[in-house]
Design an enzyme around this catalytic site. Structure first.
Site, PDB file in Angstrom:
ATOM      1  N   ASP A 193       0.872  -1.184   0.000  1.00 20.78           N
ATOM      2  CA  ASP A 193       0.000   0.000   0.000  1.00 20.78           C
ATOM      3  C   ASP A 193       0.906   1.229   0.000  1.00 20.78           C
ATOM      4  OD1 ASP A 193      -2.284   1.681   0.183  1.00 20.78           O
ATOM      5  OD2 ASP A 193      -2.111   1.771   2.360  1.00 20.78           O
ATOM      6  N   SER A 194       0.327   2.363  -0.366  1.00 16.60           N
ATOM      7  CA  SER A 194       1.089   3.615  -0.310  1.00 16.60           C
ATOM      8  C   SER A 194       1.549   3.893   1.115  1.00 16.60           C
ATOM      9  CB  SER A 194       0.201   4.767  -0.786  1.00 16.60           C
ATOM     10  OG  SER A 194      -0.963   4.824   0.014  1.00 16.60           O
TER      11      SER A 194
ATOM     12  N   TYR B  60      -0.913   8.563  -2.351  1.00 13.76           N
ATOM     13  CA  TYR B  60      -0.931   8.372  -3.807  1.00 13.76           C
ATOM     14  C   TYR B  60      -2.142   9.083  -4.431  1.00 13.76           C
ATOM     15  CZ  TYR B  60       2.623   4.592  -4.032  1.00 13.76           C
ATOM     16  OH  TYR B  60       3.780   3.851  -4.013  1.00 13.76           O
ATOM     17  N   GLY B  61      -3.182   9.301  -3.610  1.00 12.62           N
ATOM     18  CA  GLY B  61      -4.444   9.861  -4.112  1.00 12.62           C
ATOM     19  C   GLY B  61      -4.298  11.070  -5.016  1.00 12.62           C
TER      20      GLY B  61
ATOM     21  N   CYS C 149      -4.367  -1.538  -2.032  1.00 13.74           N
ATOM     22  CA  CYS C 149      -4.574  -0.110  -2.211  1.00 13.74           C
ATOM     23  C   CYS C 149      -5.502   0.059  -3.403  1.00 13.74           C
ATOM     24  CB  CYS C 149      -3.217   0.544  -2.480  1.00 13.74           C
ATOM     25  SG  CYS C 149      -3.291   2.284  -2.881  1.00 13.74           S
ATOM     26  N   ASN C 150      -6.642   0.691  -3.179  1.00  9.75           N
ATOM     27  CA  ASN C 150      -7.587   0.888  -4.293  1.00  9.75           C
ATOM     28  C   ASN C 150      -6.998   1.794  -5.354  1.00  9.75           C
ATOM     29  OD1 ASN C 150     -10.509  -0.141  -3.304  1.00  9.75           O
ATOM     30  ND2 ASN C 150      -9.300   0.620  -1.586  1.00  9.75           N
ATOM     31  N   THR C 151      -6.249   2.805  -4.914  1.00  3.91           N
ATOM     32  CA  THR C 151      -5.691   3.788  -5.840  1.00  3.91           C
ATOM     33  C   THR C 151      -4.663   3.128  -6.753  1.00  3.91           C
ATOM     34  OG1 THR C 151      -5.961   5.388  -4.049  1.00  3.91           O
ATOM     35  CG2 THR C 151      -4.604   6.068  -5.910  1.00  3.91           C
TER      36      THR C 151
ATOM     37  N   GLU D  91      -2.314   8.008   8.803  1.00  4.29           N
ATOM     38  CA  GLU D  91      -0.850   7.831   8.871  1.00  4.29           C
ATOM     39  C   GLU D  91      -0.287   8.408  10.168  1.00  4.29           C
ATOM     40  OE1 GLU D  91       1.475   6.434   6.504  1.00  4.29           O
ATOM     41  OE2 GLU D  91      -0.342   5.578   5.660  1.00  4.29           O
TER      42      GLU D  91
HETATM   43  N1  DGL Z   1      -4.757   3.196   0.824  1.00  2.75           N
HETATM   44  C1  DGL Z   1      -4.934   3.716  -0.457  1.00  2.75           C
HETATM   45  C2  DGL Z   1      -6.188   3.264  -1.158  1.00  2.75           C
HETATM   46  O1  DGL Z   1      -6.713   2.224  -0.842  1.00  2.75           O
HETATM   47  C3  DGL Z   1      -4.622   5.108  -0.836  1.00  2.75           C
HETATM   48  C4  DGL Z   1      -4.253   6.182  -0.021  1.00  2.75           C
HETATM   49  C5  DGL Z   1      -3.425   7.228  -0.700  1.00  2.75           C
HETATM   50  O2  DGL Z   1      -2.227   7.004  -0.747  1.00  2.75           O
HETATM   51  O3  DGL Z   1      -3.952   8.245  -1.150  1.00  2.75           O
HETATM   52  O4  DGL Z   1      -6.650   3.906  -2.036  1.00  2.75           O
END
Ligand code: DGL
Length: 294
Positions: free
Chosen positions: A27-28, A59-60, A90-92, A172
């Site tokens: 994940d990020s 990462y968003g 991570c969805n992103t 975080e």
């Molecule tokens: N945990 C991440 C997700 O599921 C993204 C968070 C991020 O880095 O913006 O999208």
């Protein structure tokens, strides 16, 4: 799809990992630990290597290609650690990377991705209005659009999309119950409650760690759904299919090994200790920068 630079040619492929190898998760940041915990509980004999790219979180707000490149570096790192599968927790990152990664590694290294759990919300909503809270990048990606098109539209369910760039940094920092975080959640989610949403899909792996805060503000008004358990089941299916499930009991083994880019393992340690809060053994270490992307 745009090429990834540098592309990693498999000129020095890794030996195929066996069932006793760990599951790799990425994940990020530390949000993907919500998925790691589901997997650790569902598959109690498995070990997990968790990589958090905390030097580049969040990462968003990043652009599609940058997210794809950072993700490719991360997954390659897990592959080089000898992991048997990788979960893009991570969805992103999943939104832009799954096709590329699956094509790149083929059958050598199965890749499991995430998409916000909109389908179960669509199946259960009474008000026919559900909200999805995710990063702006996740909404730009094709995966969530496909789910909306395949499940929400035919069922006549209205999907409200909500984003906030402020929530990931609160997780975080371990500041989920801070006044600032509670204010942000109220500001972001009150409008969807006012518009009649009865389900809230937590479309970012950091957000399950905001559940108590959301419930504290909205009580029973919103039913919260995330993809963690579904991903744990999918991981089990993929391991079984590839004959990679480790089904012997392990004594005293370290269950979750966390590695973070940047140099903040010491700062993150107390935050992670609060998130894991379980009898699952873990540790955390720095690995410097594995990629030179900004
Ligand atoms: N945990 C991440 C997700 O599921 C993204 C968070 C991020 O880095 O913006 O999208």
């Amino acid at each position: 799809m745009t090429a990834i630079h540098p592309i990693y040619p498999l000129d020095v492929p890794m030996p195929k990992a066996g069932a006793d190898a760990p599951i790799g998760l990425f994940d990020s940041g530390i949000g993907g630990l919500s998925v790691a915990l589901e997997i650790a509980r569902y598959l109690p004999n498995e070990r997990i290597v968790y990589y958090a790219d905390t030097a580049h979180v969040p990462y968003g707000p990043r652009d599609d290609q940058n997210i794809r490149e950072l993700t490719a570096h991360a997954i390659e790192w897990l592959y080089r650690q000898g992991c048997k599968v990788a979960v893009v927790a991570c969805n992103t990152a999943s939104a832009f990377s799954l096709d590329y990664l699956r094509e790149h590694y083929g059958e050598n290294f199965p890749i499991i991705g995430l998409v916000p759990a909109l389908k179960p919300a669509v199946l259960q909503t009474k008000s026919k209005t559900v909200a999805v809270l995710a990063t702006p990048a996740t909404f730009r990606g094709k995966l969530i659009k496909d789910v909306m098109h395949r499940f929400a539209e035919p069922a006549g369910v209205n999907v409200l999309t909500v984003t906030s760039l402020e929530l990931v940094p609160f997780v975080e920092a371990g500041a989920q119950m801070s006044e600032a975080c509670l204010n942000t959640l109220t500001e972001v989610l009150q409008p969807v409650v006012n518009q009649g949403a009865d389900f809230l899909v937590l479309g970012c792996t950091h957000y399950p760690f905001l559940k108590s805060a959301i419930q504290y503000i909205f009580g029973q008004k919103l039913t919260l759904i995330d993809s963690g358990f579904a991903v744990a089941r999918q991981t089990a299916r993929i391991l079984i299919k590839n004959e990679l499930l480790f089904d012997q009991k392990r004594e005293n083994c370290l269950r979750i090994e966390c590695y973070v880019s940047g140099n903040n393992a010491e700062n993150l340690k107390p935050v992670v200790a609060r998130l894991i809060q379980d009898d699952i053994s873990w540790n955390i270490a720095n690995i410097g920068l594995i990629s030179s992307e900004d």
